[in-house]
Design an enzyme around this catalytic site. Structure first.
Site, PDB file in Angstrom:
ATOM      1  N   ARG A  45       0.875  -1.224   0.002  1.00 12.52           N
ATOM      2  CA  ARG A  45      -0.029   0.106  -0.072  1.00 12.52           C
ATOM      3  C   ARG A  45       0.908   1.182  -0.147  1.00 12.52           C
ATOM      4  NH1 ARG A  45       2.520   2.000   3.808  1.00 12.52           N
ATOM      5  NH2 ARG A  45       0.976   3.380   3.756  1.00 12.52           N
ATOM      6  N   GLY A  46       0.319   2.296   0.151  1.00 16.59           N
ATOM      7  CA  GLY A  46       0.981   3.604  -0.332  1.00 16.59           C
ATOM      8  C   GLY A  46       1.078   3.742  -1.867  1.00 16.59           C
ATOM      9  N   ARG A  88      -7.810  -0.218  -6.564  1.00 16.95           N
ATOM     10  CA  ARG A  88      -7.878   0.838  -5.772  1.00 16.95           C
ATOM     11  C   ARG A  88      -8.148   2.134  -6.390  1.00 16.95           C
ATOM     12  NH1 ARG A  88      -4.229   1.307  -0.327  1.00 16.95           N
ATOM     13  NH2 ARG A  88      -6.106   2.035   0.358  1.00 16.95           N
ATOM     14  N   GLN A 195      -1.608   2.383   9.821  1.00 22.66           N
ATOM     15  CA  GLN A 195      -0.476   2.357   9.160  1.00 22.66           C
ATOM     16  C   GLN A 195       0.560   3.110  10.062  1.00 22.66           C
ATOM     17  OE1 GLN A 195      -3.454   2.980   7.833  1.00 22.66           O
ATOM     18  NE2 GLN A 195      -3.720   2.315   5.668  1.00 22.66           N
ATOM     19  N   ASP A 236      -1.975  10.776  -2.077  1.00 25.37           N
ATOM     20  CA  ASP A 236      -2.251   9.699  -3.088  1.00 25.37           C
ATOM     21  C   ASP A 236      -2.552  10.415  -4.292  1.00 25.37           C
ATOM     22  OD1 ASP A 236      -2.989   8.587  -0.134  1.00 25.37           O
ATOM     23  OD2 ASP A 236      -2.678   6.787  -1.639  1.00 25.37           O
ATOM     24  N   LYS A 247      -4.377   9.980   3.386  1.00 22.13           N
ATOM     25  CA  LYS A 247      -5.160   8.949   4.348  1.00 22.13           C
ATOM     26  C   LYS A 247      -6.013  10.029   4.942  1.00 22.13           C
ATOM     27  CE  LYS A 247      -4.743   5.529   4.386  1.00 22.13           C
ATOM     28  NZ  LYS A 247      -6.167   4.804   3.780  1.00 22.13           N
TER      29      LYS A 247
HETATM   30  O1  MRU Z   1      -4.621   3.090   2.221  1.00 19.23           O
HETATM   31  P1  MRU Z   1      -3.150   3.246   2.236  1.00 19.23           P
HETATM   32  O2  MRU Z   1      -2.322   2.656   3.312  1.00 19.23           O
HETATM   33  O3  MRU Z   1      -2.609   2.855   0.934  1.00 19.23           O
HETATM   34  O4  MRU Z   1      -2.896   4.779   2.286  1.00 19.23           O
HETATM   35  C1  MRU Z   1      -1.616   5.502   2.098  1.00 19.23           C
HETATM   36  C2  MRU Z   1      -1.311   6.820   2.325  1.00 19.23           C
HETATM   37  O5  MRU Z   1      -2.489   7.549   2.454  1.00 19.23           O
HETATM   38  C3  MRU Z   1       0.002   7.481   2.299  1.00 19.23           C
HETATM   39  O6  MRU Z   1       0.167   8.598   3.217  1.00 19.23           O
HETATM   40  C4  MRU Z   1       0.148   8.146   0.610  1.00 19.23           C
HETATM   41  O7  MRU Z   1      -0.134   6.839  -0.028  1.00 19.23           O
HETATM   42  C5  MRU Z   1       1.354   8.403   0.432  1.00 19.23           C
HETATM   43  S1  MRU Z   1       2.635   7.308   0.530  1.00 19.23           S
HETATM   44  C6  MRU Z   1       4.362   7.791   0.159  1.00 19.23           C
END
Ligand code: MRU
Length: 342
Positions: A45-46, A88, A195, A236, A247
């Site tokens: 994820r990320g 996603r 996270q 994102d 997030k």
């Molecule tokens: O749901 P996730 O864990 O994929 O969400 C991740 C985030 O919101 C991160 O802050 C974002 O992707 C930046 S990662 C460098």
């Protein structure tokens, strides 16, 4: 740090982030469907890491395509891309990587299919390498905003685990630390998937960067006490006007930071900017499973079984709350990031 994702001996290995910090294990993807599952179930994820996984997923899927001519081959690639693209909706890096792989295939359409398949593996590894390079450049551009002795608040995990390596927000923090600055990090736990607690706390401790874990609702308390000097988060998807999706809970942190006169930075690669959308209202927000809210990490039930639940995974911070957006090409005022297209 252990690698977040790698191409090894014909398979894609992802560090299983659903098991961290209790177990360091790898999820092995032998098919592109495994890669899609890994993305959908948050094994990886990320936003940038999702982009790398998508590129590797396309390369992996291509290896098994049995077509005899380019048109049939490309038809199969489009099916693979749709499957991976349906995992996603918010992180634009997913679609950015898929489009890059498709363009790459088209630009080699005159080559034999076996050669294209080989080249796709190289291209996916290039996406990974370039992401790490971008993060290191972002670190250099962003470290100037962190002073010796500062305490930084971050939300979610925008670290090595969320990228090909080094991290975006945590990359900036790592770069400041490498410059010899004495820094402290406050990590929001980041309900509902934790996270911050599971991943950010773990990866900062692995790197000996001092970290204090707090629950999300403690951020205002510490800001009011004067304990936080600046906030840095990842993103994102960033719209053309600088509105940034990250997030869920990031928007609350940004509003609190404004109230307390604390600078609020977003660190993200240019691949996270969606130049096609004028503002954050156009960013699709993923709605996730109710069990993430009614249960702690899918295990212990903490709410009445039939309660109505809302679970948006991201929120949008309007550009006016963002002090600067730190990219691999430099730091920009949010209203200036559209210039990166020029
Ligand atoms: O749901 P996730 O864990 O994929 O969400 C991740 C985030 O919101 C991160 O802050 C974002 O992707 C930046 S990662 C460098």
């Amino acid at each position: 740090m252990v690698p977040t994702i790698e191409w090894k001996d014909g398979i894609v290995r992802m560090l299983d982030q659903t098991r961290l910090p209790l177990e360091v294990t790898y999820f092995e993807c032998k098919t592109y469907q495994d890669v899609a599952k890994g993305i959908k179930e948050l094994i990886i994820r990320g936003a940038p890491a999702i982009g790398v996984a998508a590129a590797m997923g396309v390369a992996l899927g291509a290896q098994d395509v049995k077509a005899q001519n380019f048109t049939d081959f490309y038809g199969e690639i489009e099916k693979i891309c749709s499957h991976i693209g349906a995992t996603r909706p918010t992180a634009v890096n997913l679609f950015w990587a898929i489009e890059r792989m498709k363009r790459f295939i088209q630009s080699h359409r005159e080559r034999p299919l076996n050669a294209i398949k080989e080249l796709l593996i190289e291209e996916a590894n290039r996406v990974l390498r370039e992401d790490v390079e971008a993060n290191r450049a972002m670190g250099k551009h962003g470290a100037q905003f962190i002073k010796d002795g500062n305490t930084i608040l971050t939300h979610c995990n925008a670290g090595a685990l969320a990228t090909g390596g080094y991290g975006t927000a945590l990359g900036v923090i790592r770069a400041a630390k490498e410059q010899g600055k004495d820094i402290n990090v406050f990590a929001d736990e980041t309900r509902p998937v934790l996270q911050g607690a599971r991943l950010t706390a773990w990866e900062l401790m692995e790197d000996n960067i001092p970290v204090t874990l707090i629950t999300d609702n403690m951020a205002g308390y510490f800001m009011k006490k004067g304990a936080i000097d600046l906030c840095i988060v990842g993103a994102d998807r960033i719209a053309r006007n600088g509105d940034a999706a990250n997030k869920i809970g990031t928007y609350s942190v940004a509003v609190l930071a404004r109230e307390h006169d604390i600078p609020f930075y977003v660190a993200a690669p240019v691949s996270t900017i969606d130049f096609a959308i004028p503002s954050g209202e156009h960013i699709p927000i993923e709605e996730r499973n109710r069990a993430e809210v009614t249960h702690v990490f899918g295990k212990v039930q903490i709410a009445p079984a039939k309660v109505r639940v809302a679970n948006p995974a991201f929120d949008v911070t309007p550009a006016r709350y963002i002090t600067a957006i730190i990219t691999e090409k430099g730091a920009f005022k949010p209203e200036d990031i559209y210039k990166l297209t020029e």
